[in-house]
Design a protein around this motif. Structure first.
Motif, mmCIF file in Angstrom:
data_model
loop_
_atom_site.group_PDB
_atom_site.id
_atom_site.type_symbol
_atom_site.label_atom_id
_atom_site.label_comp_id
_atom_site.label_asym_id
_atom_site.label_seq_id
_atom_site.Cartn_x
_atom_site.Cartn_y
_atom_site.Cartn_z
ATOM 1 N N ARG A 1 56.132 75.951 57.265
ATOM 2 C CA ARG A 1 57.153 75.899 56.338
ATOM 3 C C ARG A 1 57.523 74.138 56.296
ATOM 4 O O ARG A 1 57.016 73.670 57.223
ATOM 5 N N VAL A 2 58.032 73.616 54.964
ATOM 6 C CA VAL A 2 58.183 72.672 54.741
ATOM 7 C C VAL A 2 59.730 72.296 54.939
ATOM 8 O O VAL A 2 60.258 72.867 53.999
ATOM 9 N N VAL A 3 60.088 71.463 55.859
ATOM 10 C CA VAL A 3 61.657 71.354 55.602
ATOM 11 C C VAL A 3 62.110 70.130 54.953
ATOM 12 O O VAL A 3 61.389 69.084 55.138
ATOM 13 N N THR A 4 62.873 70.287 53.980
ATOM 14 C CA THR A 4 63.520 69.263 52.989
ATOM 15 C C THR A 4 64.812 69.363 52.901
ATOM 16 O O THR A 4 65.596 70.149 53.554
ATOM 17 N N PRO A 5 65.651 68.282 52.640
ATOM 18 C CA PRO A 5 67.089 68.295 52.711
ATOM 19 C C PRO A 5 67.819 69.439 52.112
ATOM 20 O O PRO A 5 68.792 69.917 52.479
ATOM 21 N N GLY A 6 66.997 70.074 51.077
ATOM 22 C CA GLY A 6 67.733 71.428 50.463
ATOM 23 C C GLY A 6 67.252 72.555 50.710
ATOM 24 O O GLY A 6 67.818 73.657 50.401
ATOM 25 N N THR A 7 66.560 72.618 52.015
ATOM 26 C CA THR A 7 65.950 73.984 52.469
ATOM 27 C C THR A 7 66.142 74.053 53.951
ATOM 28 O O THR A 7 65.697 74.931 54.391
ATOM 29 N N VAL A 8 67.087 73.281 54.317
ATOM 30 C CA VAL A 8 67.398 73.430 55.886
ATOM 31 C C VAL A 8 68.389 74.716 55.937
ATOM 32 O O VAL A 8 69.153 75.058 55.360
ATOM 33 N N ILE A 9 67.857 75.316 57.078
ATOM 34 C CA ILE A 9 68.659 76.745 57.448
ATOM 35 C C ILE A 9 69.259 76.690 59.031
ATOM 36 O O ILE A 9 69.895 77.345 59.282
ATOM 37 N N GLU A 10 68.684 75.485 59.759
ATOM 38 C CA GLU A 10 68.780 75.358 61.255
ATOM 39 C C GLU A 10 70.420 74.891 61.248
ATOM 40 O O GLU A 10 70.753 73.810 60.571
ATOM 41 N N SER A 11 71.253 75.601 62.210
ATOM 42 C CA SER A 11 72.815 75.336 62.222
ATOM 43 C C SER A 11 72.944 74.089 62.763
ATOM 44 O O SER A 11 73.722 73.386 62.377
ATOM 45 N N SER A 12 72.009 73.570 63.613
ATOM 46 C CA SER A 12 72.099 72.285 64.077
ATOM 47 C C SER A 12 71.917 71.001 63.240
ATOM 48 O O SER A 12 72.381 70.000 63.493
ATOM 49 N N MET A 13 71.386 71.631 61.972
ATOM 50 C CA MET A 13 71.145 70.369 60.915
ATOM 51 C C MET A 13 72.054 70.593 59.721
ATOM 52 O O MET A 13 71.876 69.915 58.731
ATOM 53 N N LEU A 14 73.057 71.608 59.878
ATOM 54 C CA LEU A 14 73.811 71.713 58.683
ATOM 55 C C LEU A 14 75.524 71.392 59.267
ATOM 56 O O LEU A 14 75.633 71.678 60.437
ATOM 57 N N ASP A 15 76.365 70.920 58.088
ATOM 58 C CA ASP A 15 77.644 70.901 58.413
ATOM 59 C C ASP A 15 78.063 72.524 58.178
ATOM 60 O O ASP A 15 77.961 73.174 57.139
ATOM 61 N N GLU A 16 79.215 72.799 59.077
ATOM 62 C CA GLU A 16 79.218 74.288 59.154
ATOM 63 C C GLU A 16 80.393 74.498 58.106
ATOM 64 O O GLU A 16 80.466 75.646 57.350
#
Length: 872
Positions: free
Chosen positions: A108-123
């Motif tokens: 996987r390539v993680v980019t600002p628009g493809t983040v799915i990890e809850s720790s990396m997102l504002d709920e």
């Protein structure tokens, strides 16, 4: 670097890195993700990691740094926030079973628009990936725009066609605020769009090549995702550009995510006309979701209205505030639902209590689909399913048509709940690494292996006791480590008592370690059971994730319905707590508000009295309220509160007023405050005029316009001229509802001159040289500017304000007709700004042949004209 000179592992690394030159590669080695060379230098700098070196077959050691596998998300999040992309290179086989070099590949390539990890997102905020494709068709520019939140599976798209396409694209970007934008080469021609992205967003921009938009590729991508009849099913005409934007987004996801595209089951097509138009300036001025200065949630409309219980509801509330409706029927459906919840106190309380136990179904489903969900997260989804029947029952009980419709859309998901409960233990571990997630009774082999393990440990205790008794060594103990497996440890003082059947394996400072055939047999039995159990638990958990993923459509539909119920219940709760009323919303041109209040300021001033005010606006004789009064009296607050009340009504919320009749407005435009845009080289006045020009160009008769102090950035006569011309243009050419605040008292005479203009002012109580702001808007013009009194309130030294009063009295006394109210003669102003040109100069200009003049003759002619003007 020649490949044959490096170690096999580094050779593998170089091959993988060659495919991902623009990403930081997290290369899995055991329990760490390692970075090498330039990636290591970048990561060590950005993450403040210690830089080390690695021998890789060359004299020069490779720069290297690493992060622990179990906490890599924190480090990836920091790199993503700084604008980097991270390629996750995983071990594709168990190192213990691998023959030779462990196989590795990018998963996987993680980019600002493809983040799915809850720790990396504002709920409470969606994370959008945007795709824009533009092309000139039949002499006009058109654009297809798609926004997708990979973490929730939401995808929305629209086609834009406008005389000025750039502002239309900017409006959509402002509506969704994506964190990553895919652009086609054609968008580079729109300098206003690229400047906006660069200056006003933190989005990562990815330029896609023209090859990504070839017709054959678009057709194949769309058919692969949505089926052979996709164009008809999705309602796309042959020349529609939306499929190009959608296909580019899907192909980018395939490149970066490798799998999981099935999360995007459909694309919602929306039209710009479905929602109220809100320019970037208006969104900022009204502080809808973040404050202008601190960019915080507190102090915004979102902060006031957020009474939601779920993360899904928080995100949807933000979306509703960003996209107010313009369809009166849809608005009233929401208002009726809020009214039903407002009156049903017990049902609403029970509904909110049930919602408070609901986890983030949307993002949990995505993590399950990608196979990255933990046992604890899957159990959370099961616990959420258990609450769905109660949520459905309470929603249906309230009676409103929209609530009944949403209740029907909620699938109880009882089969999924039972599947999860039957598979997982009541309190599953945070990770599957050490097993222990599958409950007893679900799989007979799991139960059998656990019996062996537990029995094996009992055997070990029995064997230890037996050996102590047989050898007479009281401190003999059986231990375990990963190198030697199980062993018998004897202290040095008892080594003489060790029997011949013991085989020595390791010498320690204080003793010896041994094994026996019996212990080795037991070890094989126990360790084999443990390894088999871990593998079996992973397999069973993967099957559970697969079964849940197969129900993604049911989960997605249910999650959206639950989110809408959460927002509507939150609106009802806010109305109850803040004393709001249900507005009357229709298609008329009338905005009538009784005792309206500013929804945010009254909450910020808890404990203080907020003075309410009435408003009457229409597209007839009350189309423009010309508001005068001193600074600090409340003009800006009054104008903003009316805009916010209209917006609140059109998202389906009750409003802060005694009563409100809101004729749907198609757009809100604001020009409030003054600020230089130094980065763009624009002065306060230039910014002001640019914003006014945008309003005059795009406002319609159904818009609401708020203008505060137009023309104050230039000289008095220029400013008054511009202000009057703007008023005349709005009243005569647009006819929209307008609130216009000004310091130019001379403009109050327009009430007699221009149909639709009404004078209002903010009442002030004056005692001598002291004033009190009453915060009440009343009919008629202000009788004074009170500038010196305001300066006194602001803390100017008494000596300065006293001197100012003296100078003012002198000026008033020396002015002709000083006892008469000043009314500006606009013919005089026009003559002042456009003085007649002397006829002799005009005649000379008519007679000269410019094309035959030499540079020297032209200079002499200019000198001659100057002399003629000076004589005049």
């Amino acid at each position: 670097m020649a490949e044959q000179t490096v170690s096999p592992m580094m050779q593998q690394y170089f091959e993988i890195k060659k495919q991902h030159p623009n990403e930081i590669v997290f290369y899995r080695v055991g329990d760490f993700y390692e970075m090498f060379y330039d990636d290591a230098l970048t990561a060590s700098r950005e993450l403040e990691l210690t830089l080390t070196g690695k021998n890789c077959g060359k004299e020069e050691r490779a720069p290297m740094c690493g992060v622990p596998f179990h906490s890599y998300e924190t480090y990836v999040a920091r790199l993503i926030a700084k604008g980097y992309k991270v390629a996750i290179c995983e071990q594709m086989e168990d190192p213990a079973l691998a023959k030779g070099l462990v196989k590795r590949d990018i998963i996987r390539v993680v980019t600002p628009g493809t983040v799915i990890e809850s720790s990396m997102l504002d709920e409470d905020k969606n994370n959008y990936l945007c795709s824009i494709y533009c092309k000139r068709r039949r002499g006009r520019w058109k654009a297809g725009v798609c926004f997708a939140d990979i973490s929730t599976g939401e995808a929305r798209a629209t086609e834009l066609e406008a005389e000025k396409l750039g502002p239309a694209i900017i409006t959509e970007l402002c509506r969704f605020m994506p964190s990553e934008i895919l652009i086609c080469p054609g968008i580079l021609d729109f300098k206003d769009v690229t400047a906006y992205i660069k200056q006003h967003t933190s989005a990562l921009v990815e330029l896609r090549e023209d090859a990504c938009y070839q017709d054959a590729l678009v057709e194949a991508t769309m058919a692969g995702q949505f089926g052979a009849g996709w164009r008809k099913a999705m309602g796309y005409e042959a020349d529609c550009l939306v499929p190009y934007a959608v296909a580019a987004l899907l192909n980018y996801l395939q490149e970066t995510q490798k799998h999981g595209l099935e999360r995007i089951k459909s694309v919602e097509n929306y039209a710009d006309a479905q929602y109220m138009r809100l320019s970037p300036v208006t969104r900022a001025n009204l502080e809808l979701t973040e404050t202008m200065r601190g960019r915080e949630k507190r102090g915004t409309l979102l902060w006031v209205l957020d009474k939601t219980e779920t993360s899904m509801g928080k995100r949807l509330l933000r979306a509703w505030i960003e996209q107010p409706l313009v369809d009166a029927d849809a608005i009233n459906a929401r208002l009726s639902a809020v009214q039903a919840l407002y009156t049903a106190n017990i049902a609403r309380a029970d509904l909110k209590e049930a919602l408070s136990h609901v986890y983030d179904m949307e993002r949990l489903t995505t993590r399950i689909l990608y196979g990255s969900a933990t046992p604890r997260e899957v159990k959370a989804l099961g616990d959420t399913c258990a609450r769905l029947p109660q949520i459905r029952e309470q929603a249906a009980a309230c009676g409103a048509p929209l609530l009944e419709q949403l209740a029907q859309q909620i699938d109880p998901l009882q089969d999924l709940q039972e599947r999860i409960e039957n598979t997982l233990v009541d309190d599953p571990p945070a990770t599957l690494k050490d097993g222990g997630a599958i409950c007893s009774g679900y799989n007979s082999e799991v139960d059998e292996l656990r019996d062996i393990m537990h029995g094996g440990k009992g055997y070990l205790a029995s064997l230890e006791s037996k050996l102590r008794e047989e050898t007479g060594i009281p401190k003999l103990k059986i231990g375990f480590n990963k190198v030697f497996g199980y062993y018998i440890e004897v202290s040095r003082s008892y080594t003489d008592s060790v029997p011949d059947t013991f085989t020595r394996k390791q010498t320690l400072t204080n003793g010896e370690r041994y094994i026996t055939p019996e212990l080795k047999e037991l070890e094989n039995k126990i360790l084999g059971a443990n390894e088999r159990l871990l593998a079996l638990e992973h397999q069973l958990f993967a099957e559970l994730l697969s079964d849940i993923s197969a129900q993604i459509v049911r989960l997605q539909r249910t999650a959206l319905a639950v989110a809408q119920l959460d927002v509507l219940a939150g609106f009802a709760e806010a109305a109850l707590q803040n004393n709001y009323v249900m507005p009357e919303v229709d298609g008329s041109d009338r905005m009538e508000i009784k005792e309206g209040r500013h929804p945010v300021i009254e909450q910020m001033l808890k404990g203080s009295l907020f003075v309410p005010n009435d408003t009457l606006l229409d597209e007839g004789e009350n189309r423009m309220l010309l508001i005068t009064g001193p600074n600090m009296a409340g003009k800006s607050t009054y104008m903003r509160q009316n805009a916010l009340i209209a917006l609140m009504a059109q998202i389906g919320s009750f409003v802060p007023a005694a009563s409100a009749h809101i004729g749907v407005v198609d757009a809100i435009f604001t020009r409030v405050g003054a600020s230089d845009d130094l980065a763009a080289g624009q002065s306060t006045f230039m910014v002001e005029m640019t914003e006014v020009a945008e309003i005059l160009r795009h406002a319609s008769k159904d818009s609401l316009v708020i203008l505060d102090e137009i023309g104050r950035g230039t000289s008095t006569f220029d400013g008054m001229s511009i202000a009057r011309a703007v008023v005349e243009y709005i009243c005569d050419n647009i006819g929209c509802k307008t609130l216009f605040a000004t310091h130019y008292h001379e403009l109050t005479g327009m009430e007699q001159d221009i149909y639709g203009v009404k004078n209002y002012n903010i009442a002030v109580k004056k005692r001598g040289e002291d004033i009190t702001f009453l915060r009440r808007i009343v009919a008629g013009p202000a009788d004074d500017s009170y500038g010196i009194e305001v300066a006194k309130l602001a803390g100017l030294p008494a000596s300065v304000t006293k001197r100012a009063h003296a100078v003012l009295r002198q000026l008033e006394a020396s002015a002709p007709d000083h006892n008469k109210p000043i009314q500006l003669d606009f013919e005089t102003v026009e003559a002042y700004n456009n003085p007649p040109v002397p006829s002799e100069v005009v005649e000379k200009l008519h007679n000269v042949d410019i094309e035959t003049l030499t540079p020297l003759e032209a200079l002499n002619f200019l000198y001659e004209l100057k002399n003629t003007l000076d004589k005049e």
